[in-house]
Motif scaffolding. Structure first.
Motif, short mmCIF file in Angstrom:
data_model
loop_
_atom_site.label_atom_id
_atom_site.label_comp_id
_atom_site.label_asym_id
_atom_site.label_seq_id
_atom_site.Cartn_x
_atom_site.Cartn_y
_atom_site.Cartn_z
N ALA A 477 0.83 -1.20 0.00
CA ALA A 477 0.00 0.00 0.00
C ALA A 477 0.87 1.25 0.00
O ALA A 477 0.51 2.27 -0.61
CB ALA A 477 -0.93 0.00 1.21
N GLY A 478 2.01 1.17 0.65
CA GLY A 478 2.96 2.28 0.62
C GLY A 478 3.58 2.46 -0.76
O GLY A 478 3.83 3.58 -1.20
N PHE A 505 2.71 12.22 -11.10
CA PHE A 505 1.31 11.90 -11.35
C PHE A 505 0.44 12.26 -10.15
O PHE A 505 0.84 12.07 -9.00
CB PHE A 505 1.16 10.41 -11.66
N CYS A 506 -0.76 12.74 -10.44
CA CYS A 506 -1.76 12.99 -9.40
C CYS A 506 -3.14 12.92 -10.02
O CYS A 506 -3.41 13.58 -11.02
CB CYS A 506 -1.53 14.36 -8.75
N ASP A 507 -4.00 12.13 -9.43
CA ASP A 507 -5.41 12.09 -9.82
C ASP A 507 -6.22 12.24 -8.54
O ASP A 507 -6.29 11.31 -7.72
CB ASP A 507 -5.73 10.77 -10.52
N ARG A 508 -6.82 13.40 -8.35
CA ARG A 508 -7.57 13.67 -7.12
C ARG A 508 -8.77 12.75 -6.97
O ARG A 508 -9.23 12.51 -5.85
CB ARG A 508 -8.03 15.13 -7.11
N GLY A 509 -9.26 12.21 -8.09
CA GLY A 509 -10.35 11.26 -7.99
C GLY A 509 -9.92 9.92 -7.41
O GLY A 509 -10.70 9.24 -6.73
N LEU A 510 -8.66 9.52 -7.66
CA LEU A 510 -8.14 8.25 -7.14
C LEU A 510 -7.51 8.39 -5.76
O LEU A 510 -7.38 7.40 -5.03
CB LEU A 510 -7.08 7.70 -8.10
N GLN A 511 -7.14 9.62 -5.38
CA GLN A 511 -6.39 9.82 -4.15
C GLN A 511 -7.09 9.28 -2.91
O GLN A 511 -6.43 8.68 -2.05
CB GLN A 511 -6.05 11.30 -3.98
N PRO A 512 -8.40 9.46 -2.72
CA PRO A 512 -9.04 8.89 -1.52
C PRO A 512 -8.88 7.37 -1.42
O PRO A 512 -8.71 6.83 -0.32
CB PRO A 512 -10.52 9.29 -1.69
N THR A 513 -8.91 6.69 -2.55
CA THR A 513 -8.73 5.24 -2.54
C THR A 513 -7.30 4.88 -2.17
O THR A 513 -7.05 3.93 -1.41
CB THR A 513 -9.08 4.65 -3.92
N VAL A 514 -6.33 5.63 -2.70
CA VAL A 514 -4.93 5.40 -2.37
C VAL A 514 -4.70 5.59 -0.87
O VAL A 514 -4.05 4.77 -0.21
CB VAL A 514 -4.02 6.35 -3.18
N GLU A 515 -5.26 6.66 -0.31
CA GLU A 515 -5.08 6.94 1.11
C GLU A 515 -5.79 5.90 1.98
O GLU A 515 -5.28 5.52 3.04
CB GLU A 515 -5.60 8.34 1.42
#
Length: 582
Positions: A477-478, A505-515
């Motif tokens: 996950a890290g 890279f940054c996708d604010r739509g995917l970021q909550p799932t990554v976190e």
């Protein structure tokens, strides 16, 4: 006395008679040369010589630029770690270094590390909480580090009991905390050393906290000599010295055959594997997968490749099979094709996610997409507003196989009419300066075919495509968060910001799932089911293969094996034994 005189007289008379009775001269003296013996050095059962492809620095195991076999070996032999990877791949507390390490508070989420009183660096300084704080401070903010995501959740490291207890607080729960604080570094030496975080470990280790210490590093001879660390408080090693010796692959095979090297750890193509196999029962061969995947990054943060249509066109021009064939040389890595963006082929839970057709070049698709992006083709080259399309490829030129792959990729793009220039730079420069110099251009995934920052700017010198190592040995996950998570502020409120991920890279739509995956709110498998298809669709990265070594073990050595998953054989070095050939 009279008897002895008579005997001498008789003997003389017999000799005279024999001489008189022959008319032939006495036979010539025959000189028999001694048997030729090649001087040899008496084998030393307390010393082990290990052949390697390279012993080149730098030696900071926390830097992407230094992800080499020799650096990982020195980390295992010389540096202390809170946890080590067990035979089943799970983290196991190092009870030689630690009394305990456990979650002691839910809010704020706190992990308390208690260090053994006798644990000390080779210069006598105690291994203490300041070493934890030093590693945390650098891992959260320095560019080009390995697996920084977990460290960036830490809000503070405080010391108790004279530094023997470290309380580490987190902004959020972190299930992967056991992967932190491996390969601790001596803060009391490095914090004020010239070159600091990177420079002090470019050519040597300043202090040892493991079972071995560095006796010498000789770049000219290509040799590193380690000796038993007499200040080590744990169980003494069986060997007194380990010599890491650099040589070409043909010379490594010859040295194994002659017994000059008792062990070898090397990369191997098909020709090298044939040479090793011809040694027969003299050596035992083991494939050792490394915690590194070679991958291509199509950087969203570059002026040109922020255009998703252009990224898709570049994807369609790449012959992935050809790159894998070149990079692996037909050796064991050829069986470790990386078809996932986050996990490596040798890892438990690995699940291919690559869509069909990725990596199969299709120039018709290239033509269609580049035309859609506003380019026209003239004399075999793609232009926009009269400016030729030219991409910059960045790869560490001091590490194999990245620079070789860059040359082949350049040829593949050229065949599709896409110009490309290779940036000639070292790994330290690439990860420390070049890639962090450009930041993510958009807070969300780009959707337009011609972003404002891509209007005719085809001469921009930032890196468009990076060919890099992706470290996969830590918390998966890290790895996801470090590779594809958005850049953000540190949780302790400081103004320092972590560097962007190498892909920019940054996708604010995917970021909550990554976190959510990082903090354990959702499982990694659920997160990957959402994130990986989106990453493939955005043409952000193309993994190629997992690096591997071949371990060749001579018959004199006992106790050697491939080691724990993604760690390698050097984890077992303290118990290795050598017998002497007779």
């Amino acid at each position: 006395m009279r008897g002895r005189s008579a005997l001498l007289a008789l003997t003389a008379a017999v000799c005279a008679l024999l001489t008189a009775c022959t008319d032939s001269p006495p036979p010539p003296l025959v000189s028999i040369p001694p048997t030729a013996v090649t001087p040899t050095t008496q084998a030393d059962p307390t010393q082990l010589v290990i052949g390697m492809d390279s012993v080149k620095g730098g030696y900071n195991p926390h830097l992407l630029a230094n992800q080499t076999t020799v650096t990982r070996a020195l980390g295992e032999l010389v540096l202390p770690s809170v946890f080590h990877t067990g035979p089943d791949g799970s983290p196991q507390l190092d009870t030689t270094l630690m009394v305990s390490a456990e979650v002691t508070k839910a809010s704020p989420y706190t992990v308390t590390y208690t260090i053994k009183p006798q644990a000390a660096w080779g210069d006598g300084a105690p291994i203490a909480a300041e070493d934890f704080a030093y590693l945390w401070q650098n891992m959260r903010s320095q560019p080009g580090v390995v697996d920084p995501a977990g460290y960036r959740l830490i809000t503070g490291v405080s010391a108790r009991d004279g530094g023997r207890v470290a309380d580490v607080t987190f902004s959020q729960p972190y299930p992967g905390w056991r992967t932190l604080f491996g390969n601790l570094l001596p803060a009391h030496v490095l914090k004020d050393a010239p070159g600091g975080w990177t420079g002090a470990l470019s050519e040597t280790f300043p202090a040892a906290g493991g079972p071995f210490s560095i006796r010498s590093i000789d770049p000219e001879r290509g040799e590193i000599v380690l000796q038993r660390n007499d200040r080590y408080w744990g169980r003494s090693t069986k060997l007194e010295r380990i010599v890491l010796r650099q040589a070409g692959q043909a010379d490594l095979i010859a040295a194994l055959k002659a017994g000059d090297d008792q062990l070898a750890v090397m990369t191997a193509g098909d020709s090298t594997m044939r040479g090793l196999t011809e040694l027969g029962k003299a050596v035992t061969l083991t494939t050792v997968p490394n915690p590194v995947v070679v991958e291509l990054l199509l950087r969203q943060s570059s002026a040109r490749l922020s255009n998703p249509t252009l990224r898709a066109a570049v994807f369609a021009a790449i012959d992935r099979d050809a790159l894998i064939t070149l990079g692996t040389g037909g050796g064991p890595s050829a069986t470790l094709r990386a078809d996932s963006l986050v996990t490596a082929p040798s890892q438990p839970g690995y699940k291919p996610s690559i869509p069909p057709g990725v990596g199969a070049p299709n120039h018709d698709v290239v033509n269609q997409l580049l035309t859609q992006a506003g380019y026209t083709k003239a004399n075999g080259a793609w232009l926009r507003d009269g400016v030729p399309l030219n991409l910059v490829i960045g790869a560490p030129n001091d590490r194999a196989p990245y620079s070789q792959l860059a040359g082949v990729l350049q040829q593949q793009l050229s065949a599709a009419g896409i110009g490309a220039t290779i940036l000639n730079t070292s790994g330290d420069q690439l990860f420390g300066t070049v890639l962090p110099a450009t930041t993510t251009t958009s807070p969300s995934a780009s959707t337009s075919t011609t972003p404002a920052n891509d209007q005719g700017n085809d001469t921009d010198s930032s890196v468009d495509i990076a060919i890099v190592p992706q470290a996969v040995g830590g918390d998966p996950a890290g790895v996801l968060a470090a590779s594809f998570g958005c850049r953000g502020a540190l949780p302790d409120g400081t103004t320092a910001l972590p560097a962007a991920n190498p892909a920019g890279f940054c996708d604010r739509g995917l970021q909550p799932t990554v976190e959510a995956a990082l903090t354990g709110a959702i499982s990694l498998s659920d997160a990957l089911a959402t994130v990986e298809p989106a990453l493939w669709q955005q043409h952000v990265a193309m993994p190629l293969f997992q690096l591997s070594d071949v371990l060749a073990t001579g018959s004199e050595i006992t106790g050697v094996n491939g080691g724990p998953p993604l760690v390698g054989p050097f984890a077992g070095a303290p118990t290795w034994r050598r017998s002497v050939r007779r």
